[in-house]
Write an enzyme that holds these catalytic residues in place. Structure first.
Site, PDB file in Angstrom:
ATOM      1  CG  HIS A  99      -2.329   0.527   0.804  1.00 37.69           C
ATOM      2  ND1 HIS A  99      -3.481   0.208   1.481  1.00 37.69           N
ATOM      3  CD2 HIS A  99      -2.720   1.361  -0.196  1.00 37.69           C
ATOM      4  CE1 HIS A  99      -4.520   0.809   0.920  1.00 37.69           C
ATOM      5  NE2 HIS A  99      -4.077   1.518  -0.096  1.00 37.69           N
ATOM      6  CG  ASP A 126      -6.221  -0.563   4.466  1.00 39.68           C
ATOM      7  OD1 ASP A 126      -6.067  -1.554   5.210  1.00 39.68           O
ATOM      8  OD2 ASP A 126      -5.261   0.045   3.953  1.00 39.68           O
ATOM      9  CG  HIS A 128      -4.156  -1.841   8.736  1.00 41.66           C
ATOM     10  ND1 HIS A 128      -4.336  -2.883   7.857  1.00 41.66           N
ATOM     11  CD2 HIS A 128      -3.698  -2.378   9.894  1.00 41.66           C
ATOM     12  CE1 HIS A 128      -3.997  -4.024   8.459  1.00 41.66           C
ATOM     13  NE2 HIS A 128      -3.613  -3.742   9.697  1.00 41.66           N
ATOM     14  CG  ASP A 130      -2.402   2.204   5.585  1.00 43.06           C
ATOM     15  OD1 ASP A 130      -2.113   1.495   6.566  1.00 43.06           O
ATOM     16  OD2 ASP A 130      -2.689   1.738   4.470  1.00 43.06           O
ATOM     17  CG  HIS A 143       2.627  -1.286   4.549  1.00 44.53           C
ATOM     18  ND1 HIS A 143       2.155  -2.569   4.340  1.00 44.53           N
ATOM     19  CD2 HIS A 143       2.966  -1.236   5.867  1.00 44.53           C
ATOM     20  CE1 HIS A 143       2.189  -3.250   5.470  1.00 44.53           C
ATOM     21  NE2 HIS A 143       2.678  -2.456   6.410  1.00 44.53           N
ATOM     22  CG  ASP A 228      -4.889  -3.359   2.117  1.00 47.77           C
ATOM     23  OD1 ASP A 228      -4.868  -4.599   2.215  1.00 47.77           O
ATOM     24  OD2 ASP A 228      -3.987  -2.632   2.564  1.00 47.77           O
ATOM     25  CG  ASP A 230      -5.633  -5.170   5.211  1.00 46.26           C
ATOM     26  OD1 ASP A 230      -6.463  -4.279   4.926  1.00 46.26           O
ATOM     27  OD2 ASP A 230      -4.489  -4.908   5.622  1.00 46.26           O
ATOM     28  CD  GLU A 273      -0.081  -4.171   1.795  1.00 43.30           C
ATOM     29  OE1 GLU A 273       0.499  -5.262   1.911  1.00 43.30           O
ATOM     30  OE2 GLU A 273       0.438  -3.088   2.155  1.00 43.30           O
TER      31      GLU A 273
END
Length: 312
Positions: A99, A126, A128, A130, A143, A228, A230, A273
């Protein structure tokens, strides 16, 4: 998305974290048939192949934990320039890669929107946020910093100076379920819209996304989607080094993509990712390709397109 030209950009970025494998992502998308599916959906597809980072700058991070800053800076510069030029020709799809690539891909799309005199919006799908700065990152993995860089947080000396930043209020994060304390503290002071999986459980995924899309439409905005792996639950998408239980289901993810298609607002896309080394017979790569197909209009039944601000 009325322009049928689609530009595939391989971005085998594998320097944003210490775990290896994301550099194989772009070719995994090709093997899973991304180009062929987009062609079947009426797109004119051009594949630019896999980029390289270019010359490495001489940079020294303030935080000695930071991992491969020079490589990340080089990738950021390359993707900014390539993305901005590709956007003049059609719809760019950045096939990653970790990412950290969004530091360049999104920055290039922000500049392209500014060139056209249109507001820019970002949908961040995502687990996360980030939103670390290089100083606040405990892991040193870059990332985890793209949204902080793009919105103009301090601490990115050595990275390309952005002529135009991402407006925090033009940013929507959906699917959050792993946010570090330092990021939480910074996000509480930010107008970034953020929806964790509890919010999705309580309201469903259509309401927050529909509200955001209505705002983008009202502003005549250009929308970049950063997807992403995830964001998805690891039971259906295991090929990622940052798995977090409780992610979006198969049905939720396809609903998001179908709503995005119905909106007609999306102008660029990250697929990030994917680590094929961790996949199970390519099922994660195939799911990501299928989700992209939903974004570009593949559906079980055709439906009349209604104004999403009324529908959701």
């Amino acid at each position: 998305m009325s322009d049928t030209n689609t530009i595939l950009i391989g971005a085998p970025v594998d320097c944003g974290k210490r775990g290896k494998g994301c550099l194989m992502g772009p070719d995994a998308y090709r093997v899973a048939g991304l180009r062929e599916i987009l062609t079947e959906l009426g797109r004119d597809v051009r594949d630019l192949g896999n980029l390289g980072p270019g010359p490495l700058p001489e940079v020294t991070p303030d935080n000695d934990r930071i991992y491969k800053m020079a490589e990340t800076v080089a990738w950021t510069r390359t993707l900014m320039e390539t993305g901005r030029e590709a956007a003049k020709l059609g719809f760019p799809i950045f096939m990653g890669g970790d990412h950290a690539l969004a530091m360049g891909s999104v920055a290039g799309m922000i500049q392209h929107a500014a060139d056209l005199g249109r507001p820019f919006y970002l949908l961040w799908l995502d687990a996360h946020s980030d939103f670390h700065s290089p100083q606040s990152s405990g892991s040193g993995n870059l990332h985890g910093t793209p949204v902080a860089y793009l919105t103009g947080r301090e601490g990115f000396e050595g990275f390309p100076v952005l002529e135009h930043h991402l407006e925090p209020s033009h940013t929507c994060m959906i699917g959050l379920r792993s946010v570090d304390p330092a990021e939480k503290h910074a996000l509480k002071k930010s107008p970034i819209r953020r929806y964790d999986m509890r919010a999705i459980d309580e309201t469903g995924i259509a309401k927050p996304l529909g509200d955001f899309l209505a705002e983008v439409e009202a502003a005549n905005g250009m929308l970049h989607v950063s997807l992403d792996v995830d964001f998805l639950d690891p039971s259906i998408a295991p090929a990622v080094g940052t798995t977090v239980p409780g992610g979006a289901t198969f049905r939720e993810a396809h609903l998001v993509m179908e709503m995005l298609h119905d909106s007609g607002l999306v102008t660029s896309l990250d697929l990030v990712e994917l680590n094929p080394f961790m996949d199970e017979r390519g099922k994660t790569a195939q799911l990501m390709v299928d989700l992209t197909a939903s974004l570009f209009g593949r559906s079980v039944f055709d439906r009349p397109t209604l104004n999403h601000s009324r529908r959701y």
